[in-house]
Write a protein that holds these residues in place. Structure first.
Motif, PDB file in Angstrom:
ATOM      1  N   GLU A  72      -6.703   2.428   4.269  1.00  0.00           N
ATOM      2  CA  GLU A  72      -7.615   2.705   5.382  1.00  0.00           C
ATOM      3  C   GLU A  72      -9.029   2.207   5.101  1.00  0.00           C
ATOM      4  OE1 GLU A  72      -7.886   5.864   2.402  1.00  0.00           O
ATOM      5  OE2 GLU A  72      -6.180   4.981   3.471  1.00  0.00           O
ATOM      6  N   SER A  73      -9.352   1.944   3.831  1.00  0.00           N
ATOM      7  CA  SER A  73     -10.704   1.503   3.488  1.00  0.00           C
ATOM      8  C   SER A  73     -10.852  -0.017   3.474  1.00  0.00           C
ATOM      9  CB  SER A  73     -11.095   2.052   2.105  1.00  0.00           C
ATOM     10  OG  SER A  73     -10.357   1.398   1.088  1.00  0.00           O
TER      11      SER A  73
ATOM     12  N   ASP B 262      -9.177  -2.405  -4.206  1.00  0.00           N
ATOM     13  CA  ASP B 262      -9.937  -1.736  -3.137  1.00  0.00           C
ATOM     14  C   ASP B 262     -11.399  -2.164  -3.097  1.00  0.00           C
ATOM     15  OD1 ASP B 262      -8.275   1.253  -4.223  1.00  0.00           O
ATOM     16  OD2 ASP B 262      -7.566  -0.244  -2.816  1.00  0.00           O
TER      17      ASP B 262
ATOM     18  N   HIS C 171       0.838  -1.199   0.000  1.00  0.00           N
ATOM     19  CA  HIS C 171       0.000   0.000   0.000  1.00  0.00           C
ATOM     20  C   HIS C 171       0.874   1.249   0.000  1.00  0.00           C
ATOM     21  CE1 HIS C 171       0.557   0.893   4.375  1.00  0.00           C
ATOM     22  NE2 HIS C 171       0.705  -0.415   4.462  1.00  0.00           N
TER      23      HIS C 171
ATOM     24  N   ARG D 164      -5.974  13.236  -2.693  1.00  0.00           N
ATOM     25  CA  ARG D 164      -6.070  12.648  -1.361  1.00  0.00           C
ATOM     26  C   ARG D 164      -7.049  13.383  -0.478  1.00  0.00           C
ATOM     27  NH1 ARG D 164      -0.401  12.501  -1.695  1.00  0.00           N
ATOM     28  NH2 ARG D 164      -0.234  14.204  -0.212  1.00  0.00           N
TER      29      ARG D 164
ATOM     30  N   THR E 279      -2.933  -1.524  -3.089  1.00  0.00           N
ATOM     31  CA  THR E 279      -3.997  -0.559  -2.863  1.00  0.00           C
ATOM     32  C   THR E 279      -3.401   0.811  -2.579  1.00  0.00           C
ATOM     33  OG1 THR E 279      -5.888   0.037  -1.471  1.00  0.00           O
ATOM     34  CG2 THR E 279      -4.098  -1.147  -0.396  1.00  0.00           C
ATOM     35  N   ASN E 280      -4.117   1.846  -2.993  1.00  0.00           N
ATOM     36  CA  ASN E 280      -3.754   3.214  -2.653  1.00  0.00           C
ATOM     37  C   ASN E 280      -4.574   3.720  -1.469  1.00  0.00           C
ATOM     38  OD1 ASN E 280      -2.129   3.162  -4.972  1.00  0.00           O
ATOM     39  ND2 ASN E 280      -3.761   3.988  -6.260  1.00  0.00           N
ATOM     40  N   ARG E 281      -5.519   2.884  -0.982  1.00  0.00           N
ATOM     41  CA  ARG E 281      -6.437   3.314   0.083  1.00  0.00           C
ATOM     42  C   ARG E 281      -6.516   2.248   1.176  1.00  0.00           C
ATOM     43  NH1 ARG E 281     -12.026   4.501  -2.237  1.00  0.00           N
ATOM     44  NH2 ARG E 281     -11.687   2.501  -3.283  1.00  0.00           N
TER      45      ARG E 281
END
Length: 201
Positions: A108-109, A68, A6, A200, A104-106
């Motif tokens: 936290e999700s 994601d 990530h 972001r 993933t770039n996210r």
């Protein structure tokens, strides 16, 4: 081995998956969420099962790229079929005895139960000052190398630049017919950083 990679877009997550497969001498099977999602009930689950079966049969390294939408937290905001996708992925990851990488770039999700299935969570950070300097040196003409060397490390440390940013900045200069020089490249990278910061927020 199951790894979750990530971090920022363009920071080298997918490139690392290719490198791992090359070093192991194995095929890399790459799957994007868009190719797995199916409009019919049960279709996505069937595609997921087939994907993992194919990787198992070939002894391949499996990459879930930007997964994601398949790894989302199962809370009240999700529809039943989205929860079903995540549940199926949990089962497949749990039963998979090969090498799996998910990017993933996210982060936290992502669903916490899914995250527990990964043996390692590897964060990809912006380039540190000296690696950034070396990358810029590699793409700039030699006449700019001395000026590049005079930029203080603490100045470079304030930048949030990835290899992907450098590649995009070079493409922009080429499209605009601008020379690849230190000033033009740094200006293009500044625009990339602002765009990334806006995404972001």
């Amino acid at each position: 081995g199951r790894l979750c990679l990530h971090g920022l877009p363009g920071s080298g997550k997918t490139a690392l998956a290719k490198h791992v497969a090359d070093r192991l001498g194995r095929e890399l099977i790459t799957a994007h969420a868009s190719s797995l999602l199916d409009k019919y009930v049960g279709g996505t689950e069937e595609k997921l099962a087939g994907l993992f079966a194919q990787a198992r049969e070939k002894g391949a390294v499996l990459l879930l790229d930007e997964g994601d939408s398949l790894l989302m937290q199962r809370d009240a905001g999700l529809k039943s079929w989205e929860i079903s996708h995540t549940n199926e992925l949990l089962v497949q990851i749990e039963q998979f005895d090969g090498i799996l990488l998910a990017t993933t770039n996210r982060v936290e999700s992502l669903d916490r139960a899914v995250m527990r299935r990964f043996d390692l969570k590897v964060e990809f950070l912006p380039l540190a000052p000296e690696p950034l300097r070396e990358l810029l040196k590699a793409v700039l003409p030699e006449r700019d190398h001395r000026r590049l060397a005079t930029i203080p490390a603490n100045h470079l440390a304030q930048r949030r630049v990835t290899p992907g940013n450098v590649r995009t900045a070079l493409d922009q200069l080429d499209l605009r017919g601008l020379p690849i020089r230190l000033n033009t490249l740094l200006d293009a990278l500044t625009l990339e950083e602002r765009e990334q910061q806006g995404q972001r927020q």
